[in-house]
Scaffold this motif. Structure first.
Motif, PDB file in Angstrom:
ATOM      1  N   VAL A   8       0.853  -1.190   0.000  1.00 24.26           N
ATOM      2  CA  VAL A   8       0.000   0.000   0.000  1.00 24.26           C
ATOM      3  C   VAL A   8       0.888   1.238   0.000  1.00 24.26           C
ATOM      4  CG1 VAL A   8      -1.750   1.324   1.272  1.00 24.26           C
ATOM      5  CG2 VAL A   8      -1.799  -1.176   1.339  1.00 24.26           C
ATOM      6  N   ARG A  43       1.704   1.332  -8.998  1.00 19.54           N
ATOM      7  CA  ARG A  43       0.475   0.596  -8.677  1.00 19.54           C
ATOM      8  C   ARG A  43       0.224  -0.502  -9.708  1.00 19.54           C
ATOM      9  NH1 ARG A  43      -5.258   2.255 -10.413  1.00 19.54           N
ATOM     10  NH2 ARG A  43      -6.614   1.029  -9.071  1.00 19.54           N
ATOM     11  N   ARG A  49      -1.816  -1.246  -3.735  1.00 15.46           N
ATOM     12  CA  ARG A  49      -2.982  -0.388  -3.464  1.00 15.46           C
ATOM     13  C   ARG A  49      -2.487   1.029  -3.305  1.00 15.46           C
ATOM     14  NH1 ARG A  49      -7.948  -1.215  -1.955  1.00 15.46           N
ATOM     15  NH2 ARG A  49      -7.836   0.169  -0.164  1.00 15.46           N
ATOM     16  N   ASP A  85      -6.963   3.606  -5.655  1.00 12.46           N
ATOM     17  CA  ASP A  85      -7.974   2.644  -5.231  1.00 12.46           C
ATOM     18  C   ASP A  85      -9.005   3.274  -4.311  1.00 12.46           C
ATOM     19  OD1 ASP A  85      -6.931   0.019  -6.343  1.00 12.46           O
ATOM     20  OD2 ASP A  85      -5.156   0.809  -5.318  1.00 12.46           O
ATOM     21  N   GLU A  86      -8.571   4.324  -3.593  1.00 13.51           N
ATOM     22  CA  GLU A  86      -9.483   4.960  -2.650  1.00 13.51           C
ATOM     23  C   GLU A  86      -8.971   6.351  -2.295  1.00 13.51           C
ATOM     24  OE1 GLU A  86     -11.130   4.091   1.897  1.00 13.51           O
ATOM     25  OE2 GLU A  86     -10.066   2.519   0.802  1.00 13.51           O
TER      26      GLU A  86
END
Length: 115
Positions: A8, A43, A49, A85-86
């Motif tokens: 991440v 990524r 992530r 991703d977010e």
């Protein structure tokens, strides 16, 4: 040196640019686009992530109606859309706890918060 494959990566583009001029906002967009593109490559290559973290309110400016962090977060959301991703909305976490335009909050290091 061994290559690293991160699970991440979180990133933010922060409070370094609090000037609301069109020129500075264009520069912010350009620089964030560059960083986002580079992280997006990582990524894709490593199945990492990627999370973008919004900038929290800057009360010395927000208190007086200069809502630059809202503008920068809007630009950032546009830039990172489709590349992360977010989006982790720390701005909202702070305003949900302290209020939209707070002058005092138990999360502040000094009181009132805008000093």
């Amino acid at each position: 040196q061994q290559p690293v494959s991160w699970d991440v990566i979180t990133f933010n583009f922060g409070l370094h640019n609090l000037n609301q001029s069109e020129e500075e906002e264009a520069k912010y967009r350009s620089q964030l686009s560059n960083i986002t593109a580079r992280l997006s490559e990582i990524r894709s290559k490593h199945n990492t992530r990627l999370l973008y973290v919004t900038t929290t309110p800057f009360m010395p400016d927000d208190h007086f109606g200069h809502l630059i962090t809202n503008d920068l977060n809007a630009i950032a959301r546009d830039v990172v859309h489709g590349h992360v991703d977010e989006v982790v909305d720390l701005h909202r976490v702070v305003t949900d706890h302290c209020g939209q335009n707070y002058t005092d909050c138990d999360w502040c290091r000094v009181h009132p918060c805008y000093l």
